[in-house]
Design a protein around this motif. Sequence first.
Motif, short mmCIF file in Angstrom:
data_model
loop_
_atom_site.label_atom_id
_atom_site.label_comp_id
_atom_site.label_asym_id
_atom_site.label_seq_id
_atom_site.Cartn_x
_atom_site.Cartn_y
_atom_site.Cartn_z
N UNK A 48 0.83 -1.21 0.00
CA UNK A 48 0.00 0.00 0.00
C UNK A 48 0.86 1.25 0.00
N UNK A 49 1.94 1.21 0.75
CA UNK A 49 2.83 2.40 0.82
C UNK A 49 3.44 2.63 -0.56
N UNK A 50 3.83 1.55 -1.22
CA UNK A 50 4.41 1.66 -2.57
C UNK A 50 3.39 2.25 -3.54
N UNK A 102 7.68 -3.25 13.84
CA UNK A 102 6.58 -2.32 13.56
C UNK A 102 7.11 -1.10 12.82
N UNK A 103 6.23 -0.50 12.01
CA UNK A 103 6.59 0.72 11.28
C UNK A 103 5.78 1.90 11.85
N UNK A 104 6.48 2.90 12.37
CA UNK A 104 5.77 4.07 12.90
C UNK A 104 5.36 5.04 11.79
N UNK A 105 6.18 5.12 10.72
CA UNK A 105 5.87 6.05 9.64
C UNK A 105 5.03 5.37 8.57
N UNK A 106 4.92 6.03 7.41
CA UNK A 106 4.15 5.44 6.31
C UNK A 106 3.46 6.51 5.50
N UNK A 107 2.26 6.20 5.03
CA UNK A 107 1.52 7.13 4.16
C UNK A 107 0.98 8.24 5.06
N UNK A 119 -1.33 0.20 10.12
CA UNK A 119 0.14 0.27 10.16
C UNK A 119 0.75 0.92 8.93
N UNK A 120 0.08 0.89 7.78
CA UNK A 120 0.67 1.50 6.58
C UNK A 120 0.59 3.02 6.63
N UNK A 121 -0.20 3.56 7.57
CA UNK A 121 -0.40 5.01 7.59
C UNK A 121 0.52 5.68 8.60
N UNK A 122 0.68 6.98 8.42
CA UNK A 122 1.43 7.79 9.41
C UNK A 122 0.48 8.85 9.93
N UNK A 156 11.10 -0.72 -3.40
CA UNK A 156 10.68 0.68 -3.21
C UNK A 156 10.83 1.07 -1.74
N UNK A 157 10.32 0.22 -0.86
CA UNK A 157 10.36 0.51 0.59
C UNK A 157 11.81 0.66 1.05
N UNK A 158 12.66 -0.25 0.57
CA UNK A 158 14.08 -0.23 0.96
C UNK A 158 14.73 1.09 0.54
N UNK A 159 14.46 1.53 -0.69
CA UNK A 159 15.09 2.78 -1.15
C UNK A 159 14.54 3.97 -0.35
N UNK A 160 13.23 3.97 -0.09
CA UNK A 160 12.65 5.09 0.66
C UNK A 160 13.25 5.16 2.07
N UNK A 161 13.36 3.99 2.71
CA UNK A 161 13.89 3.97 4.09
C UNK A 161 15.35 4.43 4.11
#
Length: 494
Positions: free
Chosen positions: A208-210, A337-342, A360-363, A474-479
């Motif tokens: 979803x983030x991608x 867990x991911x604190x950040x996201x969309x 969890x996909x949202x920020x 995509x997630x890896x590059x963004x992080x």
Amino acid sequence: MRNDCDVLIAGTGVAGLYAALNFEPKTRVLVLSKRDVGISNSMLAQGGVAAVVDKTNDDYRLHIADTLIAGGYKNDLRSLEILVNEGPEDVLRLIKEMGVEFDRDETRNISMTLEGGHSRRRILHHKDSTGREITEKLLAAAKSRPNIKIIEYAQLASLTRSGGGFWAGVLVDGVHRYISCSYCILCTGGIGRAYAYTTNSAAATGDGITLAYEMGARIKNISLIQFHPTAFAAAKDRERFLISEAVRGEGALLLNCRGERFMQNYDKRGELAPRDVVSRSIMLEAARTGSDKFYLDITARGADFIRNRFPTIYRRCLEEGVDITREYIPVFPCQHYLMGGIDVNIYGDTTVDRLYAAGECSHTGVHGVNRLASNSLLEALVFARRCTYDISRRLRHEESGVDGPPPAPPLGKNPLPKGYRTTIRGIMQKAWFVIPDYDAAREGLVRASEILEDLKNGDYILTPDYIEAKSLATICTLILKEVLEKKDKGEEYY
Ligand SMILES: Cc1cc2nc3c(=O)[nH]c(=O)nc-3n(C[C@H](O)[C@H](O)[C@H](O)COP(=O)(O)OP(=O)(O)OC[C@H]3O[C@@H](n4cnc5c(N)ncnc54)[C@H](O)[C@@H]3O)c2cc1C
């Protein structure tokens, strides 16, 4: 203008299901689950859900203060106040309207437990399988509603804006088709599968983030990742079984390779310090002792208490050959867990019109730099409901639906090369695990960007594996970009 459904929801975790259930009976809701509905982080949640339902022994202000302390005071205060003030009502609705059962004491009062970082016993729980209890009850309720349709093995692959809605490209049992909708809520969960070791379910590949990123939505704090201090230290498994914080809440001691307690040398809250503090302390203690062997000891609580309070953890550890009523539990940190996201506003609205996100996909900003235990199920409930409120309001007032034909179908010819996902997982594990390694992050970003370019331009056949590989890259590059940006700005993760 027309549509196949009013609202398309990607995800059948707590966020997706609770969002679906909050729509009026006249709203046509389609919910997608990319695998079996049993596979989600929601199903794995053990400890419970935090909420101030016992107002005689607890206070909203204390829950807010605890969350701020855990979050390093980097939390969004407005969202946090909404979370804490509105959350108890959503939790009580789970009991009254969905039939969710939380553990009760002998006088039938809900029995609250304690977890790291909480100053009061405010965690409602169903033994040690709270997530499964909530998700299964939500699922049963959603299946009984005529306006909600759930499709399993249906993976959202693309979203294309058209008129007042979207064409959603979906792989249903591997076959591509377009579905039109007026609004979309992304509830696709976390990114744990970008790591070699994680507590997350196989669905947590950040799809979803991608998708949101590809549509131009703002992604925020994507490098704020929580590493849980006490996952079962299995020899090989990628999905690591979590030894819930509640085990420490009920008195378990954290021991180093010599069987000594050490947390008080790093933080006066000892074993009940927030997760980031405990994880980092373990890594520092590992460097000090030269050993990555760590243990939890709950044996002092007695066999009857342990078997009754933690039946899932007891059974699962026994499968691994450890009887936790008599033996130490081997533990080590892993991605959790991911604190950040969309990035979303207080109604779950993203920066792309008609695109919402929850869970969890949202920020939302409620967690700051480190999530307080048991606040994420609460966040999923509160902000999923707020998405439905906003979309329902807009459905009443705005014309919606796609206009024009769907985009051309995907026509890739080449099979996905082997090994890309494993490479990404190796990069993430090395570059950003508890304490960032900036050299590895720089190298990893170059390699992950190459992989992503190839995945975008290699004319690959659209399959579930391809979608996940592109998402992980995509997630890896963004992080890693964010990790390096923070370093350049002199920002620390602790
Ligand atoms: C082991 C473990 C223990 C935890 N314990 C707790 C706890 O005690 N308390 C607490 O508050 N939190 C806990 N958490 C965190 C919490 O469980 C999650 O943050 C929360 O459940 C996330 O819910 P969600 O609905 O956002 O996502 P999930 O529950 O992960 O659901 C994601 C859904 O999205 C679907 N999906 C993904 N991609 C696509 C796609 N492309 N197309 C269609 N569908 C897609 C998946 O199939 C799945 O149905 C725990 C997490 C783990 C892993």
